[in-house]
Design a protein around this motif. Structure first.
Motif, PDB file in Angstrom:
ATOM      1  N   GLN A 124      46.039  -0.099  92.310  1.00  0.00           N
ATOM      2  CA  GLN A 124      46.270   0.052  93.745  1.00  0.00           C
ATOM      3  C   GLN A 124      45.091  -0.502  94.534  1.00  0.00           C
ATOM      4  O   GLN A 124      45.284  -1.171  95.545  1.00  0.00           O
ATOM      5  CB  GLN A 124      46.487   1.528  94.087  1.00  0.00           C
ATOM      6  CG  GLN A 124      47.795   2.062  93.568  1.00  0.00           C
ATOM      7  CD  GLN A 124      47.875   3.569  93.646  1.00  0.00           C
ATOM      8  OE1 GLN A 124      46.894   4.270  93.397  1.00  0.00           O
ATOM      9  NE2 GLN A 124      49.040   4.064  93.979  1.00  0.00           N
TER      10      GLN A 124
ATOM     11  N   ASN B 121      45.181  -4.431  94.371  1.00  0.00           N
ATOM     12  CA  ASN B 121      46.275  -4.995  95.151  1.00  0.00           C
ATOM     13  C   ASN B 121      46.097  -4.751  96.645  1.00  0.00           C
ATOM     14  O   ASN B 121      46.365  -5.641  97.457  1.00  0.00           O
ATOM     15  CB  ASN B 121      47.620  -4.451  94.659  1.00  0.00           C
ATOM     16  CG  ASN B 121      48.058  -5.115  93.380  1.00  0.00           C
ATOM     17  OD1 ASN B 121      48.198  -6.331  93.315  1.00  0.00           O
ATOM     18  ND2 ASN B 121      48.268  -4.329  92.348  1.00  0.00           N
TER      19      ASN B 121
ATOM     20  N   ARG C 104      42.357 -15.475  92.834  1.00  0.00           N
ATOM     21  CA  ARG C 104      43.329 -14.624  92.154  1.00  0.00           C
ATOM     22  C   ARG C 104      42.551 -13.815  91.131  1.00  0.00           C
ATOM     23  O   ARG C 104      41.672 -14.352  90.459  1.00  0.00           O
ATOM     24  CB  ARG C 104      44.374 -15.490  91.456  1.00  0.00           C
ATOM     25  CG  ARG C 104      45.412 -14.714  90.741  1.00  0.00           C
ATOM     26  CD  ARG C 104      46.494 -15.653  90.186  1.00  0.00           C
ATOM     27  NE  ARG C 104      47.376 -14.901  89.360  1.00  0.00           N
ATOM     28  CZ  ARG C 104      47.337 -14.883  88.028  1.00  0.00           C
ATOM     29  NH1 ARG C 104      46.468 -15.620  87.382  1.00  0.00           N
ATOM     30  NH2 ARG C 104      48.169 -14.144  87.344  1.00  0.00           N
TER      31      ARG C 104
ATOM     32  N   ASP D 175      56.053  -4.654  91.851  1.00  0.00           N
ATOM     33  CA  ASP D 175      55.107  -3.971  92.731  1.00  0.00           C
ATOM     34  C   ASP D 175      55.354  -2.477  92.848  1.00  0.00           C
ATOM     35  O   ASP D 175      54.489  -1.753  93.333  1.00  0.00           O
ATOM     36  CB  ASP D 175      55.143  -4.599  94.124  1.00  0.00           C
ATOM     37  CG  ASP D 175      54.675  -6.038  94.110  1.00  0.00           C
ATOM     38  OD1 ASP D 175      53.766  -6.363  93.320  1.00  0.00           O
ATOM     39  OD2 ASP D 175      55.227  -6.842  94.867  1.00  0.00           O
TER      40      ASP D 175
ATOM     41  N   TRP E 236      52.652   0.326  91.599  1.00  0.00           N
ATOM     42  CA  TRP E 236      51.448   0.639  92.372  1.00  0.00           C
ATOM     43  C   TRP E 236      51.757   0.916  93.834  1.00  0.00           C
ATOM     44  O   TRP E 236      51.057   1.681  94.490  1.00  0.00           O
ATOM     45  CB  TRP E 236      50.416  -0.488  92.266  1.00  0.00           C
ATOM     46  CG  TRP E 236      50.775  -1.755  92.978  1.00  0.00           C
ATOM     47  CD1 TRP E 236      51.461  -2.809  92.475  1.00  0.00           C
ATOM     48  CD2 TRP E 236      50.480  -2.085  94.338  1.00  0.00           C
ATOM     49  NE1 TRP E 236      51.605  -3.781  93.420  1.00  0.00           N
ATOM     50  CE2 TRP E 236      51.009  -3.368  94.588  1.00  0.00           C
ATOM     51  CE3 TRP E 236      49.814  -1.443  95.379  1.00  0.00           C
ATOM     52  CZ2 TRP E 236      50.902  -4.009  95.818  1.00  0.00           C
ATOM     53  CZ3 TRP E 236      49.706  -2.082  96.601  1.00  0.00           C
ATOM     54  CH2 TRP E 236      50.242  -3.345  96.811  1.00  0.00           C
TER      55      TRP E 236
END
Length: 115
Positions: free
Chosen positions: A9, A12, A59, A98, A101
């Motif tokens: 979490q 991201n 990234r 996704d 998270w």
């Protein structure tokens, strides 16, 4: 607001905040949030975090077999509002990928109805 975030979490959300646009004051506020969420050097080593650059974009990747304990974060009302705004305007790339998270995070900051 106090919430607990796992490293996925945090990573991201850090990336999502980094993709936001705004004036200089907004960008600085977002940077401060990113600094708060960033993994420490020791945490990066523990999850084998790697940074890659492609097309001018950073990234990050990490070893999914490694994990870190959840960590508590205290956010001011203004910081929480910035996080909510970023999440509300985020164009999700893959609902299934996704969800792991994102769904708990949305629940923690009251963006979804738990019913």
């Amino acid at each position: 607001m106090k919430i607990q975030l796992d490293h996925i979490q945090r990573l991201n959300l850090h990336a999502l905040l980094g993709a936001q646009r705004g004036d200089v004051a907004t960008i600085r506020a977002l940077w401060a949030l990113q600094d708060k969420l960033a993994l420490s050097a020791e945490e990066e080593i523990a999850v084998e975090l790697k940074r890659e650059f492609a097309g001018g974009q950073e990234r990050v990747a990490w070893n999914p077999q490694r994990s870190l304990p959840v960590k508590a974060f205290e956010f001011t009302d203004a910081e929480a509002a910035r996080i909510r705004a970023a999440l509300e305007t985020w164009p999700a790339y893959g609902a299934a990928a996704d969800r792991r998270w994102l769904e708990p995070l949305l629940s923690m900051i009251a963006l979804v109805d738990p019913a």
